[in-house]
Write an enzyme that holds these catalytic residues in place. Structure first.
Site, PDB file in Angstrom:
ATOM      1  N   GLY A 212       0.390  -1.287   0.091  1.00 35.86           N
ATOM      2  CA  GLY A 212       0.146  -0.086   0.487  1.00 35.86           C
ATOM      3  C   GLY A 212       0.842   1.052   0.163  1.00 35.86           C
ATOM      4  O   GLY A 212       2.275   1.338  -0.478  1.00 35.86           O
TER       5      GLY A 212
ATOM      6  N   GLY B 278       3.924   3.981   1.155  1.00 37.62           N
ATOM      7  CA  GLY B 278       4.584   4.309   1.862  1.00 37.62           C
ATOM      8  C   GLY B 278       4.744   3.281   2.463  1.00 37.62           C
ATOM      9  O   GLY B 278       4.558   1.859   1.865  1.00 37.62           O
TER      10      GLY B 278
ATOM     11  N   HIS C 171       9.593  -3.612  -4.298  1.00 40.07           N
ATOM     12  CA  HIS C 171       8.720  -2.812  -5.825  1.00 40.07           C
ATOM     13  C   HIS C 171       8.789  -1.219  -5.435  1.00 40.07           C
ATOM     14  O   HIS C 171       8.367  -0.366  -5.927  1.00 40.07           O
ATOM     15  CB  HIS C 171       6.448  -3.390  -5.347  1.00 40.07           C
ATOM     16  CG  HIS C 171       6.207  -2.299  -6.443  1.00 40.07           C
ATOM     17  ND1 HIS C 171       5.181  -1.751  -5.875  1.00 40.07           N
ATOM     18  CD2 HIS C 171       5.972  -2.477  -7.609  1.00 40.07           C
ATOM     19  CE1 HIS C 171       4.368  -1.342  -7.158  1.00 40.07           C
ATOM     20  NE2 HIS C 171       5.420  -1.777  -8.642  1.00 40.07           N
ATOM     21  N   ASP C 172       8.378  -0.892  -3.776  1.00 42.28           N
ATOM     22  CA  ASP C 172       8.269   0.299  -3.633  1.00 42.28           C
ATOM     23  C   ASP C 172       9.712   0.866  -4.179  1.00 42.28           C
ATOM     24  O   ASP C 172      10.098   1.486  -4.232  1.00 42.28           O
ATOM     25  CB  ASP C 172       8.435   0.605  -1.986  1.00 42.28           C
ATOM     26  CG  ASP C 172       6.836   0.958  -1.320  1.00 42.28           C
ATOM     27  OD1 ASP C 172       6.490   0.204  -2.458  1.00 42.28           O
ATOM     28  OD2 ASP C 172       6.630   0.550  -0.787  1.00 42.28           O
TER      29      ASP C 172
ATOM     30  N   ASP D   5       6.007  -4.098 -11.608  1.00 41.18           N
ATOM     31  CA  ASP D   5       4.824  -4.066 -11.461  1.00 41.18           C
ATOM     32  C   ASP D   5       4.837  -5.528 -11.374  1.00 41.18           C
ATOM     33  O   ASP D   5       4.328  -6.289 -11.325  1.00 41.18           O
ATOM     34  CB  ASP D   5       3.536  -2.807 -12.247  1.00 41.18           C
ATOM     35  CG  ASP D   5       3.540  -1.592 -11.910  1.00 41.18           C
ATOM     36  OD1 ASP D   5       4.356  -1.608 -10.780  1.00 41.18           O
ATOM     37  OD2 ASP D   5       2.433  -1.840 -12.041  1.00 41.18           O
TER      38      ASP D   5
END
EC number: 3.1.1.4
Length: 122
Positions: free
Chosen positions: A29, A31, A47-48, A89
């Site tokens: 999600g 942060g 991913h972040d 992604d």
């Protein structure tokens, strides 16, 4: 874009991104902080970090093309940013699929108060 990422997650895992991943652990999600709680949460921090490298790209809203061939995602042609976002992604969605066996419903809506350890860096 987040819409396409959500679609990839559904195609890879069979789970809807919301609610199954939107608030999972410390990093899935928006942060994130602390230490990833399991393999699923680790997919999200990776991913972040992938998105963080794309500072000149609109990672959340840039639309890209992809297809699913023989069970694998293939990112289509587009701008450099579109291709890189798609790759971030794609890798994350595949990671989430590989982590399904360790997914824990108890971490689906994980309180931020349990993410107080020093944050990992990319």
């Amino acid at each position: 874009s987040l819409v396409q990422f959500e679609k990839m997650i559904k195609e890879e895992t069979g789970k809807n991104a919301v609610p199954f991943y939107a608030f999972y652990g410390c990093y899935c999600g928006w942060g994130g902080r602390g230490r990833p709680k399991d393999a699923t949460d680790r997919c999200c921090i990776v991913h972040d970090c992938c998105y963080e490298k794309l500072v000149k790209c609109n990672t959340k809203w840039d639309f890209y093309r992809y297809s699913l061939r023989s069970g694998y995602f293939q990112c289509g042609k587009g701008t450099w940013c579109e291709q890189q976002i798609c790759e971030c992604d794609r890798v994350a969605a595949e990671c989430l699929r590989r982590s399904l066996s360790t997914y824990r419903y108890g971490k689906m809506i994980y309180p931020d108060s349990r993410c107080r350890e020093p944050s990992e860096t990319c």
